[in-house]
Design a protein around this motif. Structure first.
Motif, short mmCIF file in Angstrom:
data_model
loop_
_atom_site.label_atom_id
_atom_site.label_comp_id
_atom_site.label_asym_id
_atom_site.label_seq_id
_atom_site.Cartn_x
_atom_site.Cartn_y
_atom_site.Cartn_z
N ASN A 32 -6.24 -13.83 21.34
CA ASN A 32 -5.50 -12.63 21.92
C ASN A 32 -5.24 -11.49 20.80
N ARG A 33 -5.23 -10.27 21.22
CA ARG A 33 -5.13 -9.12 20.18
C ARG A 33 -4.12 -9.44 19.19
N LYS A 34 -2.86 -9.77 19.76
CA LYS A 34 -1.77 -10.07 18.70
C LYS A 34 -2.16 -10.97 17.58
N GLU A 35 -2.72 -12.27 18.05
CA GLU A 35 -2.83 -13.54 17.21
C GLU A 35 -4.09 -13.05 16.38
N ALA A 36 -5.03 -12.35 16.78
CA ALA A 36 -6.41 -11.90 16.10
C ALA A 36 -6.00 -10.96 14.87
N TYR A 37 -5.28 -9.97 15.13
CA TYR A 37 -4.95 -8.87 14.24
C TYR A 37 -3.96 -9.70 13.08
N ALA A 38 -3.09 -10.69 13.66
CA ALA A 38 -2.03 -11.25 12.40
C ALA A 38 -3.09 -12.19 11.65
N ARG A 39 -3.83 -12.66 12.14
CA ARG A 39 -4.65 -13.62 11.14
C ARG A 39 -5.64 -12.87 10.22
N ALA A 40 -6.10 -11.79 10.98
CA ALA A 40 -7.06 -10.71 10.40
C ALA A 40 -6.13 -10.03 8.79
N GLY A 41 -4.96 -9.77 9.10
CA GLY A 41 -3.82 -9.19 8.19
C GLY A 41 -3.88 -10.47 7.07
N GLU A 42 -3.54 -11.64 7.49
CA GLU A 42 -3.38 -12.58 6.52
C GLU A 42 -4.65 -12.94 5.50
N ILE A 43 -5.70 -12.79 6.15
CA ILE A 43 -6.86 -13.08 5.20
C ILE A 43 -7.39 -11.97 4.44
N LEU A 44 -6.90 -10.73 4.96
CA LEU A 44 -7.17 -9.47 4.27
C LEU A 44 -6.36 -9.66 2.80
N SER A 45 -5.08 -10.15 3.15
CA SER A 45 -4.13 -10.25 2.01
C SER A 45 -4.64 -11.19 0.84
N LEU A 46 -5.58 -12.39 1.51
CA LEU A 46 -5.95 -13.39 0.90
C LEU A 46 -7.07 -12.70 -0.11
N VAL A 47 -7.93 -11.78 0.25
CA VAL A 47 -8.87 -11.25 -0.74
C VAL A 47 -8.48 -10.09 -1.50
N GLY A 48 -7.02 -9.80 -1.35
CA GLY A 48 -6.54 -8.53 -2.08
C GLY A 48 -6.56 -7.19 -1.41
N LEU A 49 -6.76 -7.15 -0.09
CA LEU A 49 -7.12 -6.04 0.61
C LEU A 49 -6.02 -5.42 1.46
N HIS A 50 -4.68 -6.08 1.32
CA HIS A 50 -3.67 -6.02 2.81
C HIS A 50 -3.52 -4.40 2.89
N ASP A 51 -3.54 -3.67 1.60
CA ASP A 51 -2.99 -2.21 1.32
C ASP A 51 -4.39 -1.35 1.94
N ARG A 52 -5.52 -1.90 2.09
CA ARG A 52 -6.61 -1.14 2.82
C ARG A 52 -7.07 -1.46 4.12
N ALA A 53 -6.28 -2.18 4.71
CA ALA A 53 -6.41 -2.78 6.04
C ALA A 53 -6.67 -1.49 6.93
N ALA A 54 -6.21 -0.34 6.96
CA ALA A 54 -6.43 0.74 7.80
C ALA A 54 -7.67 1.57 7.47
N HIS A 55 -8.30 1.43 6.41
CA HIS A 55 -9.22 2.32 5.91
C HIS A 55 -10.76 1.89 6.46
N ARG A 56 -11.61 2.67 6.74
CA ARG A 56 -12.66 2.27 7.42
C ARG A 56 -13.73 2.35 6.44
N SER A 57 -15.07 1.77 6.57
CA SER A 57 -15.91 1.25 5.69
C SER A 57 -16.41 2.33 4.77
N GLN A 58 -16.54 3.53 4.91
CA GLN A 58 -17.17 4.68 4.22
C GLN A 58 -15.62 5.06 3.18
N GLU A 59 -14.56 4.73 3.52
CA GLU A 59 -13.27 4.90 2.53
C GLU A 59 -13.28 3.82 1.68
#
Length: 226
Positions: A118-145
């Motif tokens: 579900n959307r809530k679970e997917a986005y929570a997991r995505a946030g966790e894994i982005l933190s793992l690679v050091g990009l939690h603060d860039r989560a809202a940025h698009r590819s070109q940014e």
């Protein structure tokens, strides 16, 4: 340890301009254990990407078997193969192949949504894994940014988001400068190890290849210990 992926007597050839066939892989065998990281080096045109594509069920061999957890996966329907890829595999390519109109968080969440989370679970997991690679603060940025290194970190996060059993990586640092490549190598190997996944990656970088648990050379259609 038990084998996750076993490749047995794999052969693949392509048509030649003269009307014959060019042998790319010849009676090739490979076994990867659960949690093992294996690198493959070889000259351009030696068949590294072809081997990766066959192992990931993206291309059929001429002959041979590809077994996942002991099950022969050659001959599966495209729907069955896609399901196996979705549930078992993650992919990192030389180009990050992010969806340009989506944020880093959305790019990482998409494989989870495809898996039925579900959307809530997917986005929570995505946030966790982005933190793992050091990009939690860039989560809202698009590819070109994002920088090239940041895009590749998002690609790593996306590959790992569904907790795959194996990651396939095709020249994952090939398009980056030396400093960025070193950082991505460290992040990729570290996160894969931490996740407990296996990984098969091909590279021209001997220093990167040597960091794997096992390093192989693809030469004249077969694999050799480095």
């Amino acid at each position: 340890m038990s084998s996750l992926l076993s490749i047995e007597d794999l052969s693949k050839s392509y048509p030649s301009p003269g009307g014959g066939r060019i042998d790319i892989l010849s009676s090739l065998s490979l076994s990867i254990e659960k949690g093992e990281i294996v690198s493959i080096m070889g000259k351009s045109g030696s068949g590294k990407s072809t081997l990766l594509s066959i192992a990931a069920l993206l291309m059929p061999p001429d002959s041979g078997r590809v077994l996942y957890n002991g099950r022969d996966s050659i001959g599966l329907s495209e729907r069955e193969a896609a399901r196996l890829r979705s549930c078992t595999m993650g992919f990192v390519f030389q180009s990050s192949t992010l969806l340009a109109d989506f944020s880093a968080l959305e790019n990482v969440a998409i494989p989870l949504l495809i898996q039925g989370k579900n959307r809530k679970e997917a986005y929570a997991r995505a946030g966790e894994i982005l933190s793992l690679v050091g990009l939690h603060d860039r989560a809202a940025h698009r590819s070109q940014e994002l920088s090239g290194g940041e895009r590749q970190r998002v690609a790593i996060a996306r590959a790992l988001s569904g907790s795959p059993e194996i990651i396939f990586a095709d020249e994952p640092t090939g398009s980056l400068d030396e400093k960025s490549a070193d950082a991505i190598e460290h992040i990729l190997l570290g996160t894969v190890k931490e996740s407990g996944s296996s990984m098969l990656f091909v590279t021209h970088n001997s220093t990167f290849a040597a960091k794997a648990d096992r390093m192989l050379i693809l030469r004249e259609g077969t694999l050799h210990e480095a």
